[in-house]
Structure formats: structure tokens, C-alpha cells
Write a protein that holds these residues in place. Structure first.
Motif, mmCIF file in Angstrom:
data_model
loop_
_atom_site.group_PDB
_atom_site.id
_atom_site.type_symbol
_atom_site.label_atom_id
_atom_site.label_comp_id
_atom_site.label_asym_id
_atom_site.label_seq_id
_atom_site.Cartn_x
_atom_site.Cartn_y
_atom_site.Cartn_z
ATOM 1 N N GLY A 82 0.800 -1.167 -0.087
ATOM 2 C CA GLY A 82 -0.019 0.035 0.024
ATOM 3 C C GLY A 82 0.808 1.133 0.093
ATOM 4 O O GLY A 82 0.071 2.630 -0.308
ATOM 5 N N ASP A 83 2.109 1.333 0.194
ATOM 6 C CA ASP A 83 2.991 2.348 0.332
ATOM 7 C C ASP A 83 2.884 2.767 -1.331
ATOM 8 O O ASP A 83 3.513 2.309 -2.117
ATOM 9 N N HIS A 84 2.921 4.036 -1.418
ATOM 10 C CA HIS A 84 3.389 4.868 -2.786
ATOM 11 C C HIS A 84 4.596 5.282 -2.811
ATOM 12 O O HIS A 84 5.122 5.805 -1.834
ATOM 13 N N VAL A 85 5.316 4.736 -3.846
ATOM 14 C CA VAL A 85 7.077 4.991 -4.205
ATOM 15 C C VAL A 85 6.981 5.898 -5.512
ATOM 16 O O VAL A 85 6.053 5.779 -6.124
ATOM 17 N N LYS A 86 8.199 6.463 -5.515
ATOM 18 C CA LYS A 86 8.902 7.128 -6.437
ATOM 19 C C LYS A 86 9.717 6.536 -7.268
ATOM 20 O O LYS A 86 10.455 5.468 -6.558
ATOM 21 N N SER A 206 12.995 1.444 -6.435
ATOM 22 C CA SER A 206 11.770 1.402 -7.466
ATOM 23 C C SER A 206 11.942 1.772 -8.664
ATOM 24 O O SER A 206 12.748 2.714 -8.840
ATOM 25 N N PRO A 207 11.657 1.000 -9.764
ATOM 26 C CA PRO A 207 11.940 1.396 -11.076
ATOM 27 C C PRO A 207 11.046 2.306 -11.812
ATOM 28 O O PRO A 207 11.026 2.824 -12.708
ATOM 29 N N LEU A 208 9.846 2.569 -10.897
ATOM 30 C CA LEU A 208 8.782 3.470 -11.468
ATOM 31 C C LEU A 208 7.931 4.215 -10.255
ATOM 32 O O LEU A 208 8.019 3.500 -9.171
ATOM 33 N N ASN A 209 7.094 5.022 -10.592
ATOM 34 C CA ASN A 209 6.087 5.575 -9.801
ATOM 35 C C ASN A 209 4.819 4.689 -9.559
ATOM 36 O O ASN A 209 4.377 4.372 -10.576
ATOM 37 N N VAL A 211 2.491 1.944 -6.792
ATOM 38 C CA VAL A 211 2.241 1.486 -5.258
ATOM 39 C C VAL A 211 2.711 0.125 -5.022
ATOM 40 O O VAL A 211 2.708 -0.595 -5.950
ATOM 41 N N VAL A 212 2.992 -0.236 -3.818
ATOM 42 C CA VAL A 212 3.322 -1.601 -3.548
ATOM 43 C C VAL A 212 2.110 -2.537 -3.377
ATOM 44 O O VAL A 212 1.499 -2.174 -2.275
#
Length: 397
Positions: A82-86, A206-209, A211-212
Motif C-alpha cells: 500500500g505504500d506509494h513509491v517514486k 523502485s523502477p517506477l512511480n 504503489v507496492v
């Protein structure tokens, strides 16, 4: 009056009454026939759209399993489901001690190569200086021997000449040694860059923007290198880009010719009771033989992440438009197709059978291309028993 006479009188009276009734029946006038009432409607002008609704599943625009390039133990896991990553954000850190040792060794090799190059440069300078003196000595002795023959023994001239040649060879050897140390330094730097790159793989990013959506490992877990399928390596996390979603539409073969890039569609997500607009961005341009459908893609912007990948969506695609068309309810048209007709009631209530040409249709109305004008009264519903020339009474539904 005797009994026989009374009986004759009653018989005569009965015959007279019967005759009177029979005469009354023959003089009655016929009842007028009633005009049948039929359901009716009017031909009107309206904007018609021929649509088809397709069902598809919302999918992330991009999604990827994030693997570890090198095998090691997870030292720190920094994200969860649920974590959003850049792009480039640190997801986890691996502990690989041998990579650290290799990196330090590569740094030491670079320092050694630098020192060797410096020493080779000094050796070259000394060789150049020695060669300069040897050449001057040879030149002077040679000039004296030429100006004063016999003053300088030829053996001395030959010795000076040999020393000059030896000094030149020393300079050439020093130059080659300098080039060798330069190459060795380049190799050491390349090895250092390689070890630095490998050591960077201890940082999983992370390779992209996105969500996990899945987390497969925790702190302390042993992770295999994901460089070969033979290792059956498990991903660290699964990341999906969900600020833009895709819809993969299975377009039936009959509608393939009407699909175009840039075409607007209406997307309804029943689970959210929400309707949004989208655009056809690409299509396969090939019908799959197994399903007789062609895949078309619709991109949906999802800046607030309110649409969830995996949900089903209903996509309404417009196949044709007919603005301000003459239209009639489908129930007023008999045999929609090449041999269509309708029953028109004129102002006097007389029925006329009219051949018509139809166009596009929606679930309620069909386009009338010819044969009927707006405002014509059409018989609606069951047309059994309706014939040209009969008189009817329209009742508008």
C-alpha cells in the motif's frame, strides 16, 4: 262455451302472437361496425448513437516484480503493501559483506596503479635527461674528431655513439612503461566502477512511480540473485503504476472496423457507482482466431487513486452517430433491415403500408432514412391483421 271451442280460441291466439313477433324481428335495422383502436406513435427527430458495451478489467499502466541483482540478506525493508513509491526511491537494503571487500580491493588497486604511473613518469624523465647528456657528448666528440682528425681516438667516438643509442633505448623503454601503467590504471578504474555498480545493487530501488501491491520478503530474509531463471529467485516487492490505468477491451469482430485511436468512450465502474471518460489509445489491429476479438486499450487517468486495479468496468463505445435524425420506436417498424416497412395512419384514419430504409439504432429507436417524415402517425406494437386501406382509430402510447 264448450271445451273444444276454448282450445281452438287459445291456439288461434298463440298463432297470432307468434306471427306478430316474427314480423318485428325482420323489421330490426343492422348494428354499425366499430372502428378498431390501435396503439400509435409519432415519427420524430432526435440525435441517435449506436453504442456497444464491453466489459474489461482495470489494470495498472505498468507493473513489475522488483528483483535483487545480487544475492544477500535483507538488512532493512523500508516499504510495505500500500505504500506509494517514486522512481529511484529506496525500497530495501541488502547485506553483502564480500561486495564491500571487493570494493575496497578495487580502490586499493587504483591507488597502486596511480603510484606506478607516477614512478614510471619519473623514470621517463630520468631517461630523457640521460639521453640528452649522452647525445650532447656524442655530438661534441664527433665534431672534434671531424675538425681535428687524429686528436680523438675513434674508439672514444664509437663509445659515445653507443651510449647515445643506449640512452635513446632507455627513453623508449620508459615511454612504454608509462603507457603500460596508464593502461593498468584504466583497468583498475574500470574494475572499481564495476565493484561500485555491484555494491549499488545492495540498494533496491523502485523502477517506477506506483504503489507496492505485494511484499515478498522481510528483514533477515535470504534473497537470491534475480539474474537467472534457473535460480527461481523470489521478487522483493511488486510495484504497480496506478496513476494511469489500462482497460484491455475485447472488441468483437463485427465492430473492429469502427475502432479508431483517439475515440472517446464512457467507462462505468459498477463497484464504485462511478462514470468517467476515457480514450482509445491503441489497438492490436489483428483479430485473434481463438476468440474472434481484437484487443483495444483505453487509458484512464487516476490522479486521486480512486480507481483500483482489478475492478471490472463497463465501457460504452460509440459505433456511429446520427444527429438530428428521423427516428421511430423499434416497435413501429416491421422487419428492420433491407426489407423494412411501417404502417402509417393518415389524417382520415386510413392505414397505408410504407416501405422504409433504416439506419443505425439504439435499444429504443431506429433511424429512418427514407419512407417516413417527422410527424407521421405510425402503428405501434402488434401488426397482425393490419392491412392497407383499413380504417383505424389511433391511440397514442
Amino acid at each position: 262455451m264448450n271445451g273444444k271451442f276454448k282450445c281452438e280460441v287459445w291456439v288461434a291466439a298463440l298463432i297470432g302472437l307468434t306471427g306478430a313477433c316474427t314480423g318485428c324481428s325482420t323489421s330490426t335495422s343492422p348494428v354499425p361496425q366499430q372502428i378498431p383502436v390501435v396503439a400509435a406513435t409519432l415519427a420524430v427527430r432526435m440525435d441517435l448513437r449506436n453504442d456497444v458495451t464491453l466489459t474489461a478489467e482495470l489494470q495498472p499502466y505498468y507493473e513489475v516484480d522488483v528483483m535483487a541483482k545480487e544475492a544477500g540478506y535483507i538488512q532493512h525493508m523500508l516499504v510495505d503493501i500500500g505504500d506509494h513509491v517514486k522512481t529511484g526511491q529506496l525500497i530495501g537494503v541488502l547485506e553483502i559483506p564480500e561486495l564491500g571487500d571487493d570494493l575496497e580491493r578495487a580502490k586499493a588497486d587504483v591507488q597502486t596503479a596511480i603510484a606506478e604511473q607516477s614512478a614510471a613518469e619519473q623514470d621517463r624523465k630520468r631517461a630523457v635527461a640521460a639521453e640528452t647528456i649522452a647525445h650532447l657528448s656524442y655530438t661534441r666528440i664527433l665534431d672534434v674528431s671531424k675538425k681535428e682528425p687524429g686528436l680523438v681516438p675513434m674508439q672514444d667516438v664509437d663509445v659515445a655513439h653507443s651510449r647515445d643509442l643506449e640512452a635513446e633505448a632507455q627513453v623508449a623503454s620508459a615511454e612504454q612503461w608509462v603507457q603500460a601503467t596508464i593502461s593498468r590504471l584504466d583497468a583498475a578504474k574500470a574494475s572499481l566502477s564495476h565493484e561500485k555498480a555491484l555494491f549499488e545493487y545492495t540498494r533496491i530501488v523502485s523502477p517506477l512511480n506506483g504503489v507496492v501491491t505485494q511484499r515478498y520478503a522481510s528483514d533477515g530474509a535470504m534473497i537470491q540473485a534475480g539474474t537467472s531463471s534457473n535460480t527461481q529467485a523470489m521478487p522483493v516487492v511488486h510495484v504497480a503504476e496506478d496513476d494511469v490505468l489500462r482497460l484491455m477491451l475485447p472488441v468483437p469482430e463485427a465492430y473492429v472496423g469502427t475502432i479508431h485511436d483517439g475515440e472517446s468512450v464512457i467507462v462505468t465502474v459498477p463497484a464504485l457507482n462511478r462514470t468517467v471518460s476515457g480514450t482509445v489509445t491503441r489497438f492490436a489491429d489483428r483479430v485473434q482466431s481463438s476468440t474472434r476479438t481484437m484487443t483495444a486499450e483505453v487509458d484512464l487517468k487516476n490522479p486521486k487513486f480512486s480507481l483500483i486495479p482489478g475492478m471490472f468496468a463497463e465501457v460504452r463505445v460509440s459505433l456511429a452517430d446520427a444527429p438530428n435524425a428521423v427516428a421511430a420506436p423499434i416497435g413501429a417498424v416491421v422487419g428492420i433491415g433491407n426489407e423494412s416497412k411501417a404502417f402509417v395512419v393518415d389524417s382520415t384514419g386510413v392505414v397505408h403500408e410504407c416501405a422504409i430504409t433504416t439506419g443505425i439504432q439504439n435499444p429504443q429507436f431506429v433511424q429512418i432514412l427514407s419512407g417516413i417524415e417527422p410527424g407521421d402517425v405510425l402503428i405501434l406494437g402488434n401488426h397482425a391483421g393490419v392491412q392497407t386501406g383499413m380504417k383505424v382509430q389511433p391511440r397514442f402510447e
